[in-house]
Design a protein around this motif. Structure first.
Motif, PDB file in Angstrom:
ATOM      1  N   ALA A 102      47.985  24.711  46.291  1.00 35.89           N
ATOM      2  CA  ALA A 102      48.129  25.096  44.885  1.00 35.89           C
ATOM      3  C   ALA A 102      46.790  25.498  44.274  1.00 35.89           C
ATOM      4  N   ALA A 103      45.706  24.849  44.713  1.00 27.75           N
ATOM      5  CA  ALA A 103      44.385  25.173  44.168  1.00 27.75           C
ATOM      6  C   ALA A 103      44.004  26.617  44.500  1.00 27.75           C
ATOM      7  N   ALA A 104      44.277  27.035  45.733  1.00 30.00           N
ATOM      8  CA  ALA A 104      43.979  28.413  46.131  1.00 30.00           C
ATOM      9  C   ALA A 104      44.816  29.396  45.330  1.00 30.00           C
ATOM     10  N   ALA A 105      46.078  29.034  45.081  1.00 29.99           N
ATOM     11  CA  ALA A 105      46.964  29.910  44.305  1.00 29.99           C
ATOM     12  C   ALA A 105      46.479  30.034  42.870  1.00 29.99           C
ATOM     13  N   ASP A 106      46.062  28.915  42.271  1.00 28.53           N
ATOM     14  CA  ASP A 106      45.560  28.949  40.889  1.00 28.53           C
ATOM     15  C   ASP A 106      44.299  29.803  40.792  1.00 28.53           C
ATOM     16  N   ARG A 107      43.429  29.678  41.782  1.00 23.48           N
ATOM     17  CA  ARG A 107      42.181  30.447  41.774  1.00 23.48           C
ATOM     18  C   ARG A 107      42.476  31.945  41.892  1.00 23.48           C
ATOM     19  N   GLU A 108      43.415  32.329  42.758  1.00 29.05           N
ATOM     20  CA  GLU A 108      43.737  33.745  42.906  1.00 29.05           C
ATOM     21  C   GLU A 108      44.374  34.304  41.632  1.00 29.05           C
ATOM     22  N   GLU A 109      45.174  33.511  40.955  1.00 29.88           N
ATOM     23  CA  GLU A 109      45.740  33.970  39.683  1.00 29.88           C
ATOM     24  C   GLU A 109      44.622  34.218  38.670  1.00 29.88           C
ATOM     25  N   GLU A 110      43.682  33.285  38.603  1.00 32.52           N
ATOM     26  CA  GLU A 110      42.567  33.410  37.670  1.00 32.52           C
ATOM     27  C   GLU A 110      41.729  34.654  37.964  1.00 32.52           C
ATOM     28  N   LEU A 111      41.411  34.879  39.239  1.00 34.54           N
ATOM     29  CA  LEU A 111      40.600  36.033  39.618  1.00 34.54           C
ATOM     30  C   LEU A 111      41.369  37.338  39.424  1.00 34.54           C
ATOM     31  N   TRP A 112      42.670  37.319  39.701  1.00 33.33           N
ATOM     32  CA  TRP A 112      43.474  38.526  39.505  1.00 33.33           C
ATOM     33  C   TRP A 112      43.484  38.913  38.021  1.00 33.33           C
ATOM     34  N   GLN A 113      43.667  37.935  37.152  1.00 29.22           N
ATOM     35  CA  GLN A 113      43.649  38.199  35.706  1.00 29.22           C
ATOM     36  C   GLN A 113      42.282  38.747  35.289  1.00 29.22           C
ATOM     37  N   LYS A 114      41.233  38.169  35.841  1.00 33.54           N
ATOM     38  CA  LYS A 114      39.871  38.580  35.479  1.00 33.54           C
ATOM     39  C   LYS A 114      39.619  40.040  35.837  1.00 33.54           C
ATOM     40  N   VAL A 115      40.099  40.448  37.027  1.00 37.51           N
ATOM     41  CA  VAL A 115      39.848  41.810  37.497  1.00 37.51           C
ATOM     42  C   VAL A 115      40.847  42.807  36.921  1.00 37.51           C
ATOM     43  N   MET A 116      42.133  42.510  37.032  1.00 37.79           N
ATOM     44  CA  MET A 116      43.170  43.476  36.704  1.00 37.79           C
ATOM     45  C   MET A 116      43.498  43.548  35.210  1.00 37.79           C
ATOM     46  N   VAL A 117      43.313  42.465  34.501  1.00 40.64           N
ATOM     47  CA  VAL A 117      43.649  42.446  33.066  1.00 40.64           C
ATOM     48  C   VAL A 117      42.401  42.608  32.207  1.00 40.64           C
ATOM     49  N   GLU A 118      41.331  41.879  32.580  1.00 44.41           N
ATOM     50  CA  GLU A 118      40.122  41.895  31.752  1.00 44.41           C
ATOM     51  C   GLU A 118      39.105  42.931  32.201  1.00 44.41           C
ATOM     52  N   GLY A 119      39.324  43.539  33.380  1.00 37.66           N
ATOM     53  CA  GLY A 119      38.401  44.556  33.867  1.00 37.66           C
ATOM     54  C   GLY A 119      37.101  44.002  34.397  1.00 37.66           C
ATOM     55  N   GLY A 120      37.085  42.720  34.742  1.00 37.14           N
ATOM     56  CA  GLY A 120      35.877  42.093  35.261  1.00 37.14           C
ATOM     57  C   GLY A 120      35.787  42.203  36.771  1.00 37.14           C
ATOM     58  N   LEU A 121      34.914  41.395  37.364  1.00 41.11           N
ATOM     59  CA  LEU A 121      34.709  41.390  38.806  1.00 41.11           C
ATOM     60  C   LEU A 121      34.971  40.003  39.366  1.00 41.11           C
ATOM     61  N   ARG A 122      35.414  39.955  40.618  1.00 38.48           N
ATOM     62  CA  ARG A 122      35.546  38.673  41.285  1.00 38.48           C
ATOM     63  C   ARG A 122      34.169  38.042  41.483  1.00 38.48           C
ATOM     64  N   ASP A 123      34.130  36.719  41.562  1.00 38.62           N
ATOM     65  CA  ASP A 123      32.856  36.043  41.778  1.00 38.62           C
ATOM     66  C   ASP A 123      32.596  35.771  43.255  1.00 38.62           C
ATOM     67  N   ASP A 124      33.476  36.305  44.115  1.00 41.57           N
ATOM     68  CA  ASP A 124      33.281  36.082  45.547  1.00 41.57           C
ATOM     69  C   ASP A 124      33.138  37.399  46.308  1.00 41.57           C
ATOM     70  N   ILE A 125      32.577  38.402  45.632  1.00 39.79           N
ATOM     71  CA  ILE A 125      32.384  39.700  46.277  1.00 39.79           C
ATOM     72  C   ILE A 125      31.339  39.546  47.389  1.00 39.79           C
ATOM     73  N   PRO A 126      31.653  39.975  48.603  1.00 40.55           N
ATOM     74  CA  PRO A 126      30.688  39.822  49.704  1.00 40.55           C
ATOM     75  C   PRO A 126      29.459  40.709  49.505  1.00 40.55           C
ATOM     76  N   VAL A 127      28.324  40.225  49.971  1.00 38.88           N
ATOM     77  CA  VAL A 127      27.064  40.956  49.872  1.00 38.88           C
ATOM     78  C   VAL A 127      26.703  41.466  51.255  1.00 38.88           C
ATOM     79  N   GLY A 128      26.335  42.738  51.330  1.00 40.51           N
ATOM     80  CA  GLY A 128      25.939  43.312  52.608  1.00 40.51           C
ATOM     81  C   GLY A 128      24.529  43.869  52.522  1.00 40.51           C
ATOM     82  N   ASN A 129      23.770  43.708  53.555  1.00 40.18           N
ATOM     83  CA  ASN A 129      22.401  44.228  53.598  1.00 40.18           C
ATOM     84  C   ASN A 129      22.307  45.403  54.568  1.00 40.18           C
ATOM     85  N   VAL A 130      21.671  46.471  54.123  1.00 37.90           N
ATOM     86  CA  VAL A 130      21.502  47.663  54.946  1.00 37.90           C
ATOM     87  C   VAL A 130      20.015  47.850  55.239  1.00 37.90           C
ATOM     88  N   PRO A 131      19.642  47.957  56.493  1.00 44.79           N
ATOM     89  CA  PRO A 131      18.212  48.146  56.818  1.00 44.79           C
ATOM     90  C   PRO A 131      17.652  49.417  56.194  1.00 44.79           C
TER      91      PRO A 131
END
Length: 384
Positions: free
Chosen positions: A308-337
């Protein structure tokens, strides 16, 4: 055995089913099971021809879990021998033959994933490999088995009719598949066999073969085929319209939110255990906003395979991105040489996508840009 009455069990077990052969017989068999305190043996055959399970597979697995929850014994048949032929159901050509190593590896992965749905308690689950009884058969045994079915009966299969009409070859071993699956039922004394609508012919063969062997014929419980994310074809990895049971909570939630509104009744009925009355309220737009209903569906699915905790977190992040136009806080970071960049520090976007594993090649990265699928700093770019 469960203290739940036969009527209550039948009501729950027949929910969402496409066909039952037959509900009356099933009730009598459950009544006898309660009276004798002897659980039913509920069979499901799985050919390990592919390693992954998606939500479409779980429709039948969940029905088996229902039987387990009522105290009955699930018998999972790993078709390590039948997988060498491959079920011709729904196929317009013969399957390629798998080697033993692939079959074994797929079976192990399949079982691990099936454990996300089934009760793995040995008292509730029996696992058998059909090579146990199929491999020792002599030619005389095979010929005797074949005598139980006519060519006319076998050619009633729709896919065989189609292949004959289109002059597509049918390999003789394919004609053996339904009989081999039916023989599994005879050997494990199945009381019930589960399958999707594409398995009706095979399952009924088992029912007939058991009678010919002087055994009580198995009941057959047929489940609908779950349509995939596109709302048209059955869920399939090859079609890309699937949700895997190993998908991340993010992908599982997001894919479910993409399902069309008119699909929600089907998904709720086949993928959840919610009461029918509650489902009717959820899929009625006059009583529940479709977005709210879909969020609950997505959360129910994520909770089932995570928590249930994972489900609640995904609902929160979905609302943040799709409704509020924000960004997820778990976006992966990649480094390019820097060696991959130009002298001024810039980099071709298609190359960047490839380096970050967002595209398999620069040409595919170019197509993603031209298709409007790439944003840089939340701004869509169109020039590759």
């Amino acid at each position: 055995m469960s203290a739940v009455s036969a009527d209550q069990q039948v009501a729950a077990l027949t929910r969402g089913c496409a066909e039952i052969f037959s509900a009356g017989e099933l009730k009598k068999r459950i009544e006898k099971s309660i009276a004798t305190n002897k659980p039913l043996r509920v069979k499901l055959g799985l050919d390990p021809t592919a390693p992954d399970i998606h939500l479409g597979h779980t429709v039948v697995l969940a029905k088996m879990r229902q039987f387990q929850d009522f105290g009955h014994r699930a018998v999972l048949i790993i078709g390590d021998y039948t997988a060498r032929i491959g079920d011709p159901t729904g196929k317009t050509k013969a399957r390629p033959v798998l080697d033993e190593a692939s079959i074994k590896q797929n079976a192990e992965t399949y079982f691990q994933q099936a454990g996300k749905v089934l009760d793995l308690d040995p008292a509730r689950l029996e696992i058998r490999y059909n090579s146990e009884w199929l491999a020792p058969l002599q030619l005389a045994d095979v010929l005797k088995l074949m005598s139980n079915m006519t060519v006319q009966q076998m050619l009633q299969r729709e896919n065989f009719k189609l292949r004959i009409k289109e002059d597509v070859p049918i390999v003789l071993t394919e004609l053996m598949y339904p009989l081999m699956q039916a023989y599994d039922s005879v050997m494990i004394d199945a009381d019930v066999e589960l399958g999707g609508t594409d398995q009706t012919f095979n399952n009924l063969c088992g029912r007939d073969l058991m009678e010919k062997h002087g055994k009580p014929p198995q009941m057959v419980v047929i489940m609908p085929i779950l349509r995939g994310l596109d709302g048209k074809d059955k869920m399939s990895k090859s079609l890309g319209n699937y949700v895997a049971v190993t998908d991340s909570p993010k992908d599982m939630f997001g894919k479910t939110m993409s399902v069309a509104d008119e699909m929600m009744r089907e998904w709720y009925t086949l993928l959840t255990s919610l009461p029918t009355s509650e489902i009717e309220t959820l899929v009625n737009p006059e009583k529940t906003h479709p977005r709210s209903a879909k969020i609950q569906l997505a959360k129910t699915i994520v909770t089932r395979y995570y928590d249930a905790a994972a489900a609640d977190r995904e609902e929160e992040l979905w609302q943040k991105v799709m409704v509020e136009g924000g960004l997820r806080d778990d976006i992966p970071v990649g480094n390019v040489p820097r060696s991959e960049c130009e002298a001024d520090g810039t980099i071709w976007v298609a190359k960047l996508l490839k380096l970050l594993d967002m595209a398999p090649s620069t040409s595919e990265g170019r197509r993603l840009v031209q298709g409007g699928g790439v944003l840089v700093n939340q701004q869509k770019i169109v020039d590759p």
